[in-house]
Scaffold this motif. Structure first.
Motif, PDB file in Angstrom:
ATOM      1  N   ASP A 178       0.757  -1.168  -0.157  1.00  0.00           N
ATOM      2  CA  ASP A 178       0.083   0.145  -0.086  1.00  0.00           C
ATOM      3  C   ASP A 178       0.834   1.047   0.106  1.00  0.00           C
ATOM      4  OD1 ASP A 178       0.582   0.903   2.803  1.00  0.00           O
ATOM      5  OD2 ASP A 178      -0.719  -0.615   3.459  1.00  0.00           O
ATOM      6  N   GLU A 230     -14.880  10.502   6.779  1.00  0.00           N
ATOM      7  CA  GLU A 230     -14.073   9.516   6.165  1.00  0.00           C
ATOM      8  C   GLU A 230     -14.594   9.242   4.831  1.00  0.00           C
ATOM      9  OE1 GLU A 230     -11.256   5.235   6.789  1.00  0.00           O
ATOM     10  OE2 GLU A 230     -12.958   6.053   8.231  1.00  0.00           O
ATOM     11  N   THR A 231     -13.776   9.551   3.610  1.00  0.00           N
ATOM     12  CA  THR A 231     -14.224   9.357   2.260  1.00  0.00           C
ATOM     13  C   THR A 231     -13.379   8.201   1.703  1.00  0.00           C
ATOM     14  OG1 THR A 231     -14.985  11.238   2.104  1.00  0.00           O
ATOM     15  CG2 THR A 231     -14.543  10.331   0.213  1.00  0.00           C
ATOM     16  N   THR A 232     -14.006   7.066   1.092  1.00  0.00           N
ATOM     17  CA  THR A 232     -13.092   6.095   0.441  1.00  0.00           C
ATOM     18  C   THR A 232     -13.822   5.552  -0.910  1.00  0.00           C
ATOM     19  OG1 THR A 232     -12.739   5.135   2.705  1.00  0.00           O
ATOM     20  CG2 THR A 232     -12.281   3.748   0.956  1.00  0.00           C
ATOM     21  N   ILE A 254     -13.410   3.747  -4.652  1.00  0.00           N
ATOM     22  CA  ILE A 254     -12.843   2.866  -5.326  1.00  0.00           C
ATOM     23  C   ILE A 254     -12.370   2.862  -6.859  1.00  0.00           C
ATOM     24  CG2 ILE A 254     -12.448   0.410  -5.440  1.00  0.00           C
ATOM     25  CD1 ILE A 254     -14.083   0.053  -2.722  1.00  0.00           C
ATOM     26  N   VAL A 278      -8.099   1.448  -3.873  1.00  0.00           N
ATOM     27  CA  VAL A 278      -8.821   1.904  -2.808  1.00  0.00           C
ATOM     28  C   VAL A 278      -8.296   3.410  -2.341  1.00  0.00           C
ATOM     29  CG1 VAL A 278      -9.944   1.650  -0.609  1.00  0.00           C
ATOM     30  CG2 VAL A 278      -9.599  -0.153  -2.077  1.00  0.00           C
ATOM     31  N   ASP A 319      -8.450   6.304   0.599  1.00  0.00           N
ATOM     32  CA  ASP A 319      -8.810   6.675   1.979  1.00  0.00           C
ATOM     33  C   ASP A 319      -8.516   7.697   2.491  1.00  0.00           C
ATOM     34  OD1 ASP A 319      -9.957   6.258   4.482  1.00  0.00           O
ATOM     35  OD2 ASP A 319      -9.875   4.125   4.315  1.00  0.00           O
ATOM     36  N   ASN A 352      -9.355  10.930   5.720  1.00  0.00           N
ATOM     37  CA  ASN A 352     -10.044  11.566   6.753  1.00  0.00           C
ATOM     38  C   ASN A 352      -9.857  12.842   6.890  1.00  0.00           C
ATOM     39  OD1 ASN A 352     -10.632   8.657   7.318  1.00  0.00           O
ATOM     40  ND2 ASN A 352      -9.217   8.585   8.926  1.00  0.00           N
ATOM     41  N   GLU A 400     -14.018  14.496  -3.425  1.00  0.00           N
ATOM     42  CA  GLU A 400     -14.946  13.645  -3.143  1.00  0.00           C
ATOM     43  C   GLU A 400     -15.783  13.456  -4.459  1.00  0.00           C
ATOM     44  OE1 GLU A 400     -18.153  12.702   0.550  1.00  0.00           O
ATOM     45  OE2 GLU A 400     -18.068  14.715  -0.418  1.00  0.00           O
ATOM     46  N   HIS A 433     -16.920   2.633  -0.773  1.00  0.00           N
ATOM     47  CA  HIS A 433     -16.743   1.565   0.196  1.00  0.00           C
ATOM     48  C   HIS A 433     -18.205   1.609   0.872  1.00  0.00           C
ATOM     49  CE1 HIS A 433     -15.664  -0.072   4.057  1.00  0.00           C
ATOM     50  NE2 HIS A 433     -14.276  -0.421   3.519  1.00  0.00           N
ATOM     51  N   LYS A 449     -17.675   3.303   4.825  1.00  0.00           N
ATOM     52  CA  LYS A 449     -16.684   4.690   4.925  1.00  0.00           C
ATOM     53  C   LYS A 449     -17.026   5.863   4.127  1.00  0.00           C
ATOM     54  CE  LYS A 449     -12.699   2.101   6.119  1.00  0.00           C
ATOM     55  NZ  LYS A 449     -11.088   1.600   5.905  1.00  0.00           N
ATOM     56  N   ASN A 450     -18.376   6.243   4.019  1.00  0.00           N
ATOM     57  CA  ASN A 450     -18.425   7.325   3.060  1.00  0.00           C
ATOM     58  C   ASN A 450     -19.732   8.072   3.622  1.00  0.00           C
ATOM     59  OD1 ASN A 450     -16.701   7.314   0.519  1.00  0.00           O
ATOM     60  ND2 ASN A 450     -17.290   5.289   0.391  1.00  0.00           N
TER      61      ASN A 450
END
Length: 318
Positions: free
Chosen positions: A42, A126-128, A130, A183, A185, A187, A208, A220, A223-224
């Motif tokens: 990662d 938290e925005t995630t 993909i 992914v 991610d 915050n 976003e 995700h 987490k959004n």
């Protein structure tokens, strides 16, 4: 329709992890090679610092020396008063290296995870999204363009562990990714008062919207904010099969609610004053932001189709 089950358990193994702190130059060209070299690779990206941390992470034989535990500092057991008031090379067992942190084992309120709802702890969004790996390069270029307009505007995410990038393989699961994907991610700060604007609110909203609407990222599921799920049923080829399986497994909707139905079917709620601050809507009028605090609905800086809540001392045209 029959639901497939797989009861195979993978044998225990160890992992070896090393971190490389370096420049983010060429990140958009290096991510595929990095994924191919390391099974659990990662990248943590700190845009305002022009820094990327590449994690070299692969399985090693079980008899390799080492008994390390990954105890992420943000998830460690801490005295309750702390969240209310405010690497080197290692080898260890897979089960302990993948675990989040020791705070999950807390049995009392004297110590807890920072996000424990039973205490007045940390608040953050938290925005995630993909993204297909094939689109990630262009996305990084857009993020760098946005960053270069004002690098300090990204400090909000960099204070919350930067932008975390990880890899997942393509899957034929109903809600899986149809191709190899990245992914993304990150915050960022959220006030306890839902109607209080955030510093650089517009940057996180543009990032976003850029991910989910310009690049069509899939969300995700845990987490959004709400807007990440707009039109989500059109993003998964097997979405109807998932709904069919859901109805088969839970015919009485025991595990459903009005909120989950809104998310699952990607419906936008009725817009109200301040709704964009919480990610409940995309602003189209100034009242959807916080005009009383000089936050107005404005066009994106790089992604021109984005509409975001931006601080301004003068009222922009509607």
């Amino acid at each position: 329709m029959k639901i497939k089950q797989n009861n195979k358990v993978e044998p225990s193994f160890k992992r070896s992890i090393t971190y490389n702190f370096t420049s983010d130059v060429g990140l958009e060209d290096l991510y595929v090679d990095h994924a191919n070299k390391y099974e659990f690779a990662d990248i943590t990206w700190y845009p305002s610092q022009h820094t990327a941390i590449y994690r070299y992470d692969s399985r090693v034989p079980l008899n390799t020396s080492g008994n390390a535990v990954f105890d992420f500092i943000g998830f460690q057991d801490n005295p309750t008063l702390i969240p209310e008031a405010v690497r080197a090379s290692v080898i260890g067992y897979q089960s302990k290296m993948q675990a989040s942190g020791s705070c999950l084992n807390s049995q009392s309120l004297h110590t807890s995870c920072p996000w424990d709802p039973r205490i007045k702890g940390l608040f953050f969004f938290e925005t995630t999204p993909i993204l297909p790996a094939s689109l990630f390069r262009d996305f990084v270029f857009d993020v760098k363009k946005l960053r270069d307009l004002n690098p300090q505007s990204f400090c909000g995410a960099d204070n919350y562990n930067g932008i975390f990038l990880r890899y997942i393989k393509g899957s034929d699961a109903y809600l899986g990714q149809s191709e190899d994907s990245i992914v993304i991610d990150f915050n960022y700060y959220r006030a306890k008062d839902a109607l209080t604007p955030r510093l650089n609110q517009d940057i996180w909203e543009e990032l976003e919207q850029m991910a989910f609407f310009k690049y069509g990222a899939k969300p995700h599921w845990g987490k959004n904010r709400n807007i990440a799920f707009l039109g989500v049923d059109k993003k998964f080829p097997n979405y109807n099969k998932f709904i069919e399986a859901k109805q088969q497994l839970d015919p009485q909707n025991v595990f459903s609610s009005n909120w989950s139905d809104e998310i699952l079917f990607g419906k936008e709620l009725e817009k109200s004053d301040g709704c964009a601050l919480e990610g409940l809507c995309i602003c189209s009028e100034h009242r959807h932001c916080s005009p009383q605090n000089n936050y107005y609905c404005s066009q994106g800086l790089v992604y021109k189709d984005a509409w975001v809540c931006r601080y301004s001392t003068t009222v922009p045209p509607s």
